[in-house]
Design a protein around this motif. Sequence first.
Motif, PDB file in Angstrom:
ATOM      1  N   THR A 288       0.873  -1.170   0.000  1.00 53.98           N
ATOM      2  CA  THR A 288       0.000   0.000   0.000  1.00 53.98           C
ATOM      3  C   THR A 288       0.910   1.220   0.000  1.00 53.98           C
ATOM      4  O   THR A 288       2.108   1.098   0.291  1.00 53.98           O
ATOM      5  CB  THR A 288      -0.894   0.029   1.256  1.00 53.98           C
ATOM      6  OG1 THR A 288      -0.060   0.219   2.415  1.00 53.98           O
ATOM      7  CG2 THR A 288      -1.715  -1.245   1.404  1.00 53.98           C
TER       8      THR A 288
ATOM      9  N   THR B 151       2.847   1.177   3.314  1.00 58.61           N
ATOM     10  CA  THR B 151       3.969   0.244   3.460  1.00 58.61           C
ATOM     11  C   THR B 151       5.112   0.608   2.519  1.00 58.61           C
ATOM     12  O   THR B 151       6.278   0.417   2.856  1.00 58.61           O
ATOM     13  CB  THR B 151       3.525  -1.222   3.247  1.00 58.61           C
ATOM     14  OG1 THR B 151       2.975  -1.371   1.941  1.00 58.61           O
ATOM     15  CG2 THR B 151       2.512  -1.648   4.305  1.00 58.61           C
TER      16      THR B 151
ATOM     17  N   VAL C 123       3.838  -5.795   9.451  1.00 59.47           N
ATOM     18  CA  VAL C 123       2.486  -5.758   8.903  1.00 59.47           C
ATOM     19  C   VAL C 123       1.669  -6.876   9.541  1.00 59.47           C
ATOM     20  O   VAL C 123       2.155  -7.999   9.673  1.00 59.47           O
ATOM     21  CB  VAL C 123       2.509  -5.922   7.366  1.00 59.47           C
ATOM     22  CG1 VAL C 123       1.094  -6.036   6.811  1.00 59.47           C
ATOM     23  CG2 VAL C 123       3.234  -4.756   6.712  1.00 59.47           C
ATOM     24  N   HIS C 124       0.459  -6.539   9.952  1.00 54.54           N
ATOM     25  CA  HIS C 124      -0.472  -7.512  10.525  1.00 54.54           C
ATOM     26  C   HIS C 124      -1.744  -7.498   9.686  1.00 54.54           C
ATOM     27  O   HIS C 124      -2.384  -6.451   9.560  1.00 54.54           O
ATOM     28  CB  HIS C 124      -0.838  -7.146  11.967  1.00 54.54           C
ATOM     29  CG  HIS C 124       0.333  -7.092  12.892  1.00 54.54           C
ATOM     30  ND1 HIS C 124       0.925  -8.224  13.400  1.00 54.54           N
ATOM     31  CD2 HIS C 124       1.016  -6.042  13.403  1.00 54.54           C
ATOM     32  CE1 HIS C 124       1.925  -7.872  14.190  1.00 54.54           C
ATOM     33  NE2 HIS C 124       2.004  -6.547  14.208  1.00 54.54           N
ATOM     34  N   ALA C 125      -2.090  -8.644   9.116  1.00 53.76           N
ATOM     35  CA  ALA C 125      -3.323  -8.758   8.331  1.00 53.76           C
ATOM     36  C   ALA C 125      -4.343  -9.576   9.111  1.00 53.76           C
ATOM     37  O   ALA C 125      -3.982 -10.450   9.898  1.00 53.76           O
ATOM     38  CB  ALA C 125      -3.026  -9.438   6.995  1.00 53.76           C
TER      39      ALA C 125
ATOM     40  N   SER D 172      -3.447   1.922  10.789  1.00 57.48           N
ATOM     41  CA  SER D 172      -3.862   1.343   9.514  1.00 57.48           C
ATOM     42  C   SER D 172      -2.707   1.377   8.523  1.00 57.48           C
ATOM     43  O   SER D 172      -1.983   2.371   8.414  1.00 57.48           O
ATOM     44  CB  SER D 172      -5.050   2.108   8.932  1.00 57.48           C
ATOM     45  OG  SER D 172      -5.366   1.589   7.656  1.00 57.48           O
TER      46      SER D 172
ATOM     47  N   LEU E 173      -5.737  -4.486   7.443  1.00 53.50           N
ATOM     48  CA  LEU E 173      -4.281  -4.446   7.377  1.00 53.50           C
ATOM     49  C   LEU E 173      -3.770  -3.335   8.298  1.00 53.50           C
ATOM     50  O   LEU E 173      -4.137  -2.177   8.137  1.00 53.50           O
ATOM     51  CB  LEU E 173      -3.835  -4.184   5.936  1.00 53.50           C
ATOM     52  CG  LEU E 173      -2.375  -4.466   5.609  1.00 53.50           C
ATOM     53  CD1 LEU E 173      -2.067  -5.952   5.736  1.00 53.50           C
ATOM     54  CD2 LEU E 173      -2.062  -3.993   4.192  1.00 53.50           C
ATOM     55  N   GLU E 174      -2.949  -3.736   9.267  1.00 56.41           N
ATOM     56  CA  GLU E 174      -2.369  -2.794  10.222  1.00 56.41           C
ATOM     57  C   GLU E 174      -0.857  -2.858  10.113  1.00 56.41           C
ATOM     58  O   GLU E 174      -0.294  -3.878   9.716  1.00 56.41           O
ATOM     59  CB  GLU E 174      -2.772  -3.155  11.657  1.00 56.41           C
ATOM     60  CG  GLU E 174      -4.248  -3.007  11.957  1.00 56.41           C
ATOM     61  CD  GLU E 174      -4.676  -1.567  12.179  1.00 56.41           C
ATOM     62  OE1 GLU E 174      -4.039  -0.855  12.971  1.00 56.41           O
ATOM     63  OE2 GLU E 174      -5.674  -1.161  11.560  1.00 56.41           O
TER      64      GLU E 174
END
Length: 166
Positions: A13, A16, A28-30, A137, A143-144
């Motif tokens: 994104t 990122t 990244v945490h999805a 976010s 997605l965080e």
Amino acid sequence: MAKKARKQQPGGTPATVALTTAGTAFTVHAYNHDPSAPSYGEEAAEALGVAADRVFKTLVAEVDGELVVAVVPVAGSLDLKALASAVGGKRAAMADPAAAERTTGYVRGGISPLGQRRRLRTVLDASAGSHATICVSAGRRGLEVELSPADLATLTGASLAPIGRA
């Protein structure tokens, strides 16, 4: 005049990509986003198993006619008077959602303080400083990104102020 397409790395994104380009450490945490969730931020905290005071939501407000980004814990709410004061303004109100999306380049519920289409003045709630890392976010629902509050402040040019309330 035609708009320029935003280049993204595959699977990335703008948030990122900005973090990678800056060489900033992040994770990244999805998670599977539920469109019927009443609070995107609380959904993220629960799905990730992270305390709600470490997950921050990105809100766009209008202060004296200027769009401003406020980053506050999902466990609380934004104090609009405190935000106005933090940026030297008199009045603040939540921004029109369409204007927020158009200006940041992100959809509501996925607005990141990073990699915005137009960089807005940003205020990060002072409580972020009490954590080694926080989650915000990463630019889309579900997605965080986890990073240090200092890195977030540096990359966004954010000031720290007590703008959240429990």
